[in-house]
Design an enzyme around this catalytic site. Structure first.
Site, mmCIF file in Angstrom:
data_model
loop_
_atom_site.group_PDB
_atom_site.id
_atom_site.type_symbol
_atom_site.label_atom_id
_atom_site.label_comp_id
_atom_site.label_asym_id
_atom_site.label_seq_id
_atom_site.Cartn_x
_atom_site.Cartn_y
_atom_site.Cartn_z
ATOM 1 N N TRP A 76 0.817 -1.211 0.000
ATOM 2 C CA TRP A 76 0.000 0.000 0.000
ATOM 3 C C TRP A 76 0.853 1.265 0.000
ATOM 4 O O TRP A 76 0.430 2.297 -0.534
ATOM 5 C CB TRP A 76 -1.035 -0.030 1.123
ATOM 6 C CG TRP A 76 -0.651 0.399 2.504
ATOM 7 C CD1 TRP A 76 0.417 -0.017 3.237
ATOM 8 C CD2 TRP A 76 -1.398 1.295 3.340
ATOM 9 N NE1 TRP A 76 0.390 0.560 4.478
ATOM 10 C CE2 TRP A 76 -0.707 1.367 4.578
ATOM 11 C CE3 TRP A 76 -2.570 2.031 3.178
ATOM 12 C CZ2 TRP A 76 -1.151 2.153 5.640
ATOM 13 C CZ3 TRP A 76 -3.025 2.817 4.235
ATOM 14 C CH2 TRP A 76 -2.317 2.871 5.446
ATOM 15 N N ASP A 90 0.474 -0.878 11.845
ATOM 16 C CA ASP A 90 1.126 -1.677 12.874
ATOM 17 C C ASP A 90 2.081 -0.793 13.674
ATOM 18 O O ASP A 90 3.154 -0.484 13.181
ATOM 19 C CB ASP A 90 1.836 -2.897 12.286
ATOM 20 C CG ASP A 90 2.652 -2.587 11.032
ATOM 21 O OD1 ASP A 90 2.375 -1.603 10.319
ATOM 22 O OD2 ASP A 90 3.582 -3.368 10.766
ATOM 23 N N GLU A 123 9.256 9.170 7.700
ATOM 24 C CA GLU A 123 8.139 8.230 7.574
ATOM 25 C C GLU A 123 6.845 8.771 8.166
ATOM 26 O O GLU A 123 5.763 8.563 7.629
ATOM 27 C CB GLU A 123 8.524 6.924 8.262
ATOM 28 C CG GLU A 123 7.480 5.838 8.218
ATOM 29 C CD GLU A 123 7.862 4.629 9.043
ATOM 30 O OE1 GLU A 123 7.250 3.572 8.843
ATOM 31 O OE2 GLU A 123 8.772 4.738 9.894
#
Length: 566
Positions: A150, A307, A511
């Protein structure tokens, strides 16, 4: 712009040619391959990061390495670390793959990163866990040196804006190859990821590539159908609702009372994640649950891409901020929400089902265009049934938001997250729901730096205060789809300011970001999670590049790197 490669077609000949370029690897994962050696290395702390060993390249035949270990490890003074370094080459990423150029504008920096983050088929070593691909591809960066599912859609948004339609076409071909080869798109291109996928966004990749002349969705109808079948595997094993009125589950499919079929995240394995082996074993040992149940739920959360998050934990109810407390600073739970309470497989995620609705409606259109009216009708009916189930089960009119659904308890979840906007992103919400959702976002999820991931804060990385590029994009686009342009613009401008602030100070994109007030003493780099903050970074580059192209008046265009990364 790079040279345009031939379009990737779905013909058998083309697939065979691709397979010849990248011979199908042995699907054995490092745990399967190295057995007791794998356990010894991961439990012995040979490397600081559990992912390092599973990404290592063996320097000789893996079976021979395992046999050498069996012969040697009982000997006095056996040096496990020395043995590993003698038989494997670690592929640790460099501390920084790219040094920013002082004075370089943000857009130029992102455009210059694409070649740095591009990997080629020739870089796939034999007998390693990497799954070979036939075409060049873009990785996220940092410890993530392989293709991720994704992530790649949001990266591709930036490739399109940078004029890299060559890489856009290559990425589509690679994902088609993965579906043809493995029957689904793995979480990432490593053998230890084969038991799970990630949010099914190949349909959106095709839509994007088609808009830029890099692919034709009709050429990949068979792969979309195969991916859909993979997600729906086990549905026919579930009895009719009239025969058994209680909810039933099989792999990723849940049949609810009344007969509706919705999906959950899952993993075909119930062992510790190999790339996080030590962490998962510690989590299982810290609770009274069956270890296999814990491992399955941890793996399922990894399939979600979130996660980890309080979203996947039991008993996560958190009060809304008091009127006198700013919404962007909710009170944290008194203690960290432990992953021992993870229950991902009991949850029907609103975003996963929205993505599958998008896949169903696209397949209905493609089948209709191909003259297969029966298949078109079937996909359309499945899409409408899914939509009605989501509106009935996940929409909370009182709170003006979509929530995940606990199929075991038969109740909506209480955690408000940015996933609530996915029904707007794919166009399945009603206009009045979108209006209510916009008001809820402004009151409860709008943070100084953009769209908050969740309403509640925790030490998990997919919770407040962190913000993530893909959630910004889907939230912005979802609001735009229903005419809430002002709020969409507000979120975009806040996010671009956050990214530009870090870029100017540190010369890099990362990120995730902490969505705090700008110019605050605290760093805007996100925290939490199982590993340090990663530089790079694919989806941040992609979303930021696409938003900059739409907001030409934003000050982020003039943001320049003052220093290179540390």
């Amino acid at each position: 712009m790079g040279t345009q490669p031939p379009h990737c077609t779905s013909s058998r000949t083309q697939r065979e040619q691709q397979a010849a370029l990248a011979a199908r690897p042995d699907a054995l994962s490092p745990a399967d391959r190295y057995q007791e050696l794998f356990v010894a290395v991961q439990s012995g702390g040979v490397f600081d990061d559990s992912k390092t060993f599973v990404d290592c390249v063996p320097l000789s035949d893996p079976a021979a390495i395992l046999e050498a270990y069996r012969q040697a490890h009982h000997r006095p003074n056996f040096d496990l670390t020395g043995f590993v370094h003698a038989h494997f080459r670690a592929t640790r990423p460099p501390k920084s793959e790219y040094e920013s150029v002082p004075g370089q504008p943000l857009c130029t920096h992102i455009d210059a990163l694409w070649p740095v983050l591009t990997r080629h088929p020739s870089t796939h070593p034999a007998n390693a866990s990497i799954l070979p691909l036939p075409r060049p591809y873009v990785v996220p960066g940092g410890r993530f040196g392989e293709l991720y599912y994704w992530d790649s859609y949001f990266t591709m948004l930036g490739l399109a804006e940078s004029g890299r339609t060559d890489l856009l076409a290559d990425m589509v071909c690679n994902f088609a190859y993965l579906i043809d080869t493995y029957g689904h798109v793995p979480n990432g291109t490593r053998s230890y990821y084969l038991g799970r996928s990630q949010p099914p966004l190949f349909v959106l990749m095709l839509e994007l590539a088609e808009q830029h002349g890099a692919a034709q969705a009709a050429d990949h109808r068979s792969q979309l159908q195969q991916e859909y079948a993979w997600w729906m595997a086990g549905a026919h094993e579930l009895s009719d609702a009239n025969e058994r009125p209680r909810a039933q589950a099989s792999r990723r499919v849940v049949r609810l009372p009344g007969g509706a079929l919705l999906n959950r995240y899952w993993d075909d394995r119930d062992t510790p994640r190999e790339e996080s082996w030590l962490e998962d074993v510690a989590t299982a040992r810290a609770c009274q649950r069956e270890p296999q149940e814990v491992y399955r739920n941890l793996r399922a959360a990894a399939e979600s891409g979130w996660d980890f998050s309080s979203r996947w934990l039991s008993q996560i109810a958190a009060p809304a901020p008091a009127p006198e407390a700013p919404a962007q600073q909710p009170q944290r739970a008194a203690s960290a929400r432990s992953l021992t309470a993870i229950c991902t497989t009991e949850i029907l995620p609103v975003d996963l089902n929205a993505f599958l609705y998008k896949l169903e409606t696209t397949l209905a259109r493609l089948c209709q265009d191909a003259g297969d009216a029966a298949a078109a009708s079937e996909y359309a009916a499945q899409a409408e049934a899914r939509r009605q189930a989501l509106l009935a089960l996940c929409w909370d009119a009182g709170q003006g938001a979509f929530f995940d659904y606990d199929w075991r308890k038969g109740a909506r979840r209480s955690c408000l997250t940015a996933a609530s906007l996915t029904p707007l992103f794919v166009g399945l919400a009603e206009p009045d729901q979108a209006a209510a959702m916009a008001a809820t976002v402004r009151a409860r999820l709008l943070a100084p730096g953009g769209l908050a991931t969740t309403e509640c804060g925790s030490d998990q990385q997919w919770d407040r205060p962190n913000g993530w590029a893909p959630l910004q994009w889907m939230g912005i686009r979802g609001l735009q789809n229903y005419g809430h342009a002002e709020l969409a613009r507000d979120i975009a401008h806040r996010w671009l300011s956050t990214v530009a602030e870090v870029y100017q100070a540190e010369g890099k994109l990362v990120e995730k970001y902490a969505l705090r007030e700008l110019h605050a003493d605290a760093s805007h780099g996100g925290g939490g999670g199982e590993y340090p903050l990663q530089d790079g970074f694919g989806w941040t580059n992609g979303v930021t590049r696409a938003l900059l192209a739409e907001h030409l008046d934003h000050a982020a265009h003039s943001a320049c790197a003052h220093t290179a990364p540390d």
